[in-house]
Write a protein that holds these residues in place. Structure first.
Motif, PDB file in Angstrom:
ATOM      1  N   LEU A  63     -15.822   7.850  20.896  1.00  0.00           N
ATOM      2  CA  LEU A  63     -16.751   6.728  20.999  1.00  0.00           C
ATOM      3  C   LEU A  63     -17.925   6.946  20.059  1.00  0.00           C
ATOM      4  N   CYS A  64     -18.387   5.863  19.457  1.00  0.00           N
ATOM      5  CA  CYS A  64     -19.526   5.905  18.540  1.00  0.00           C
ATOM      6  C   CYS A  64     -20.531   4.839  18.959  1.00  0.00           C
ATOM      7  N   GLU A  65     -21.746   4.989  18.496  1.00  0.00           N
ATOM      8  CA  GLU A  65     -22.712   3.906  18.636  1.00  0.00           C
ATOM      9  C   GLU A  65     -22.294   2.782  17.684  1.00  0.00           C
ATOM     10  N   PRO A  66     -22.582   1.540  18.054  1.00  0.00           N
ATOM     11  CA  PRO A  66     -22.136   0.432  17.194  1.00  0.00           C
ATOM     12  C   PRO A  66     -22.571   0.541  15.745  1.00  0.00           C
ATOM     13  N   ASP A  67     -23.789   1.019  15.505  1.00  0.00           N
ATOM     14  CA  ASP A  67     -24.277   1.074  14.122  1.00  0.00           C
ATOM     15  C   ASP A  67     -23.721   2.254  13.340  1.00  0.00           C
ATOM     16  N   THR A  68     -23.102   3.188  14.022  1.00  0.00           N
ATOM     17  CA  THR A  68     -22.502   4.340  13.318  1.00  0.00           C
ATOM     18  C   THR A  68     -20.982   4.279  13.314  1.00  0.00           C
ATOM     19  N   LEU A  69     -20.399   3.260  13.955  1.00  0.00           N
ATOM     20  CA  LEU A  69     -18.950   3.181  14.113  1.00  0.00           C
ATOM     21  C   LEU A  69     -18.216   3.151  12.783  1.00  0.00           C
ATOM     22  N   LEU A  70     -18.537   2.174  11.934  1.00  0.00           N
ATOM     23  CA  LEU A  70     -17.814   2.046  10.666  1.00  0.00           C
ATOM     24  C   LEU A  70     -18.048   3.242   9.753  1.00  0.00           C
ATOM     25  N   ALA A 122     -15.865   6.084  10.969  1.00  0.00           N
ATOM     26  CA  ALA A 122     -14.454   5.871  10.657  1.00  0.00           C
ATOM     27  C   ALA A 122     -14.186   6.096   9.174  1.00  0.00           C
ATOM     28  N   GLN A 123     -15.084   5.612   8.322  1.00  0.00           N
ATOM     29  CA  GLN A 123     -14.913   5.785   6.876  1.00  0.00           C
ATOM     30  C   GLN A 123     -15.050   7.244   6.472  1.00  0.00           C
ATOM     31  N   ASN A 124     -15.975   7.972   7.093  1.00  0.00           N
ATOM     32  CA  ASN A 124     -16.128   9.396   6.786  1.00  0.00           C
ATOM     33  C   ASN A 124     -14.887  10.176   7.209  1.00  0.00           C
ATOM     34  N   PHE A 125     -14.349   9.828   8.367  1.00  0.00           N
ATOM     35  CA  PHE A 125     -13.127  10.492   8.826  1.00  0.00           C
ATOM     36  C   PHE A 125     -11.977  10.199   7.869  1.00  0.00           C
ATOM     37  N   ALA A 126     -11.852   8.927   7.476  1.00  0.00           N
ATOM     38  CA  ALA A 126     -10.807   8.547   6.531  1.00  0.00           C
ATOM     39  C   ALA A 126     -10.999   9.240   5.188  1.00  0.00           C
ATOM     40  N   SER A 127     -12.253   9.397   4.763  1.00  0.00           N
ATOM     41  CA  SER A 127     -12.533  10.072   3.494  1.00  0.00           C
ATOM     42  C   SER A 127     -12.096  11.531   3.539  1.00  0.00           C
ATOM     43  N   ASP A 128     -12.331  12.182   4.678  1.00  0.00           N
ATOM     44  CA  ASP A 128     -11.872  13.574   4.820  1.00  0.00           C
ATOM     45  C   ASP A 128     -10.355  13.655   4.685  1.00  0.00           C
ATOM     46  N   LEU A 129      -9.658  12.689   5.293  1.00  0.00           N
ATOM     47  CA  LEU A 129      -8.202  12.662   5.165  1.00  0.00           C
ATOM     48  C   LEU A 129      -7.784  12.392   3.724  1.00  0.00           C
ATOM     49  N   ALA A 130      -8.511  11.481   3.064  1.00  0.00           N
ATOM     50  CA  ALA A 130      -8.175  11.100   1.687  1.00  0.00           C
ATOM     51  C   ALA A 130      -8.359  12.259   0.718  1.00  0.00           C
ATOM     52  N   LEU A 143       0.813  -1.216   0.000  1.00  0.00           N
ATOM     53  CA  LEU A 143       0.000   0.000   0.000  1.00  0.00           C
ATOM     54  C   LEU A 143       0.850   1.270   0.000  1.00  0.00           C
ATOM     55  N   SER A 144       2.119   1.145   0.321  1.00  0.00           N
ATOM     56  CA  SER A 144       3.017   2.297   0.218  1.00  0.00           C
ATOM     57  C   SER A 144       3.084   2.821  -1.212  1.00  0.00           C
ATOM     58  N   TYR A 145       2.766   1.960  -2.182  1.00  0.00           N
ATOM     59  CA  TYR A 145       2.854   2.333  -3.592  1.00  0.00           C
ATOM     60  C   TYR A 145       1.476   2.489  -4.227  1.00  0.00           C
ATOM     61  N   ALA A 146       0.428   2.559  -3.408  1.00  0.00           N
ATOM     62  CA  ALA A 146      -0.932   2.619  -3.939  1.00  0.00           C
ATOM     63  C   ALA A 146      -1.244   3.994  -4.507  1.00  0.00           C
ATOM     64  N   GLU A 147      -1.700   4.013  -5.733  1.00  0.00           N
ATOM     65  CA  GLU A 147      -2.116   5.260  -6.378  1.00  0.00           C
ATOM     66  C   GLU A 147      -3.512   5.672  -5.952  1.00  0.00           C
ATOM     67  N   ASP A 148      -4.384   4.702  -5.710  1.00  0.00           N
ATOM     68  CA  ASP A 148      -5.793   4.983  -5.481  1.00  0.00           C
ATOM     69  C   ASP A 148      -6.221   4.821  -4.029  1.00  0.00           C
ATOM     70  N   VAL A 149      -5.282   4.613  -3.099  1.00  0.00           N
ATOM     71  CA  VAL A 149      -5.601   4.500  -1.675  1.00  0.00           C
ATOM     72  C   VAL A 149      -4.910   5.632  -0.934  1.00  0.00           C
ATOM     73  N   LYS A 150      -5.705   6.524  -0.363  1.00  0.00           N
ATOM     74  CA  LYS A 150      -5.171   7.691   0.340  1.00  0.00           C
ATOM     75  C   LYS A 150      -5.372   7.611   1.852  1.00  0.00           C
ATOM     76  N   ALA A 151      -6.226   6.694   2.305  1.00  0.00           N
ATOM     77  CA  ALA A 151      -6.440   6.462   3.732  1.00  0.00           C
ATOM     78  C   ALA A 151      -6.970   5.044   3.884  1.00  0.00           C
ATOM     79  N   ILE A 152      -6.813   4.478   5.076  1.00  0.00           N
ATOM     80  CA  ILE A 152      -7.155   3.080   5.309  1.00  0.00           C
ATOM     81  C   ILE A 152      -8.016   2.970   6.560  1.00  0.00           C
ATOM     82  N   VAL A 153      -9.045   2.137   6.490  1.00  0.00           N
ATOM     83  CA  VAL A 153      -9.861   1.790   7.652  1.00  0.00           C
ATOM     84  C   VAL A 153      -9.694   0.300   7.901  1.00  0.00           C
ATOM     85  N   ILE A 154      -9.457  -0.076   9.152  1.00  0.00           N
ATOM     86  CA  ILE A 154      -9.392  -1.488   9.520  1.00  0.00           C
ATOM     87  C   ILE A 154     -10.457  -1.764  10.569  1.00  0.00           C
TER      88      ILE A 154
END
Length: 284
Positions: free
Chosen positions: A206-213, A216-224, A63-74
């Motif tokens: 902290l997030c509610e379980p149904d809003t957690l992912l 995280a993805q929205n935060f990562a998208s802002d970074l991306a 992923l260090s060489y990924a052109e299309d990945v700017k942030a990662i969620v695990i």
């Protein structure tokens, strides 16, 4: 040919695209610059195996060489993050290995952490339910951690007769939550509840379980969609400056910031400010 800062990612042979990448031992998908990596054995609380360790290590290196990945969620499938090494597929076989075999294993698991810290993309962990052992290390090795109140994080190595110094825990955890708190968790192996994890600074929020992912993805998208070359530089400095004195760190940051000032994103931000517009960053 002369290359300007930020151009190395465009050199022939350096770029890789991951939108069609299929992982063998976990879920993987790329959307709008964010790669979501899902540990996907919910019936066992998403434990790691020898094969998943190796594939995770190799993927983070690539992923260090990924052109299309700017942030990662695990994250983990179901209602848990990761229960650590699979008792039957890892722990049992480890009891039968000789010392060279054991050292090869512990070095391999440490290489996964090194790969996570070395990849330039920010990593956001979305943690629900059980986050234990090597799973807790995956969370710790991420840059940002979102959790839930019902999550339980445990560096449980002492509870199985092992030292708490696993995969860099004694280096990383004190820097996140402080020496005394880290010592307590590593000596006892006890679980840290979600509200305690947030209060101690392990969780960013902290997030509610149904809003957690989605959170995280929205935060990562802002970074991306931000200045991703500069984000990579920030991550590198956060990592490298642990081993520097203050004067050395200030000089390293002077060099890093000068490089960022030569990027197009810096110029875009200036011209957007003059025009009273929001800058559109492109990571170059």
């Amino acid at each position: 040919m002369r290359y300007l800062p930020g151009q190395a990612q465009h050199l022939p042979g350096h770029q890789m695209r991951f939108e069609a990448h299929q992982a063998s031992h976990f879920g993987f998908a790329v959307q709008d610059g964010v790669a979501t990596l899902t540990l996907n054995r919910p019936e066992r609380k998403n434990p790691l195996t020898f094969d998943s360790y190796v594939e995770l290590r190799d993927l983070f290196r690539q992923l260090s060489y990924a052109e299309d990945v700017k942030a990662i969620v695990i994250t983990g499938a179901g209602e848990n993050f990761c229960s650590g090494g699979d008792v039957h597929e890892i722990i049992g076989p480890l009891t039968k290995l000789d010392m060279p075999g054991l050292l090869a294993f512990t070095r391999m698991t440490g290489d996964l952490v090194k790969a996570m810290r070395a990849c330039p993309q920010p990593i956001v962990a979305a943690i629900d339910g059980i986050c234990a052992g090597a799973g807790a290390i995956l969370a710790l090795s991420s840059d940002i951690r979102f959790g839930t109140a019902r999550s339980k994080t445990a560096f449980l190595f002492a509870r199985v007769g092992l030292a708490g110094c696993d995969m860099g825990a004694c280096a990383l955890l004190p820097r996140v939550i402080g020496q005394g708190r880290a010592a307590e968790l590593l000596y006892t192996g006890r679980s840290m509840a979600g509200d305690e994890a947030e209060r101690w600074g392990f969780f960013n929020r902290l997030c509610e379980p149904d809003t957690l992912l989605p959170a995280a993805q929205n935060f990562a998208s802002d970074l991306a969609h931000g200045p991703t070359f500069a984000h990579g530089m920030t991550k590198k400095m956060l990592q490298q400056e642990w081993n520097m004195g203050v004067d050395e760190a200030i000089e390293a940051e002077a060099q890093a910031q000068a490089i960022c000032m030569a990027t197009n994103d810096f110029h875009r931000a200036y011209h957007a400010f003059v025009a009273k517009q929001k800058p559109q960053f492109e990571g170059d």
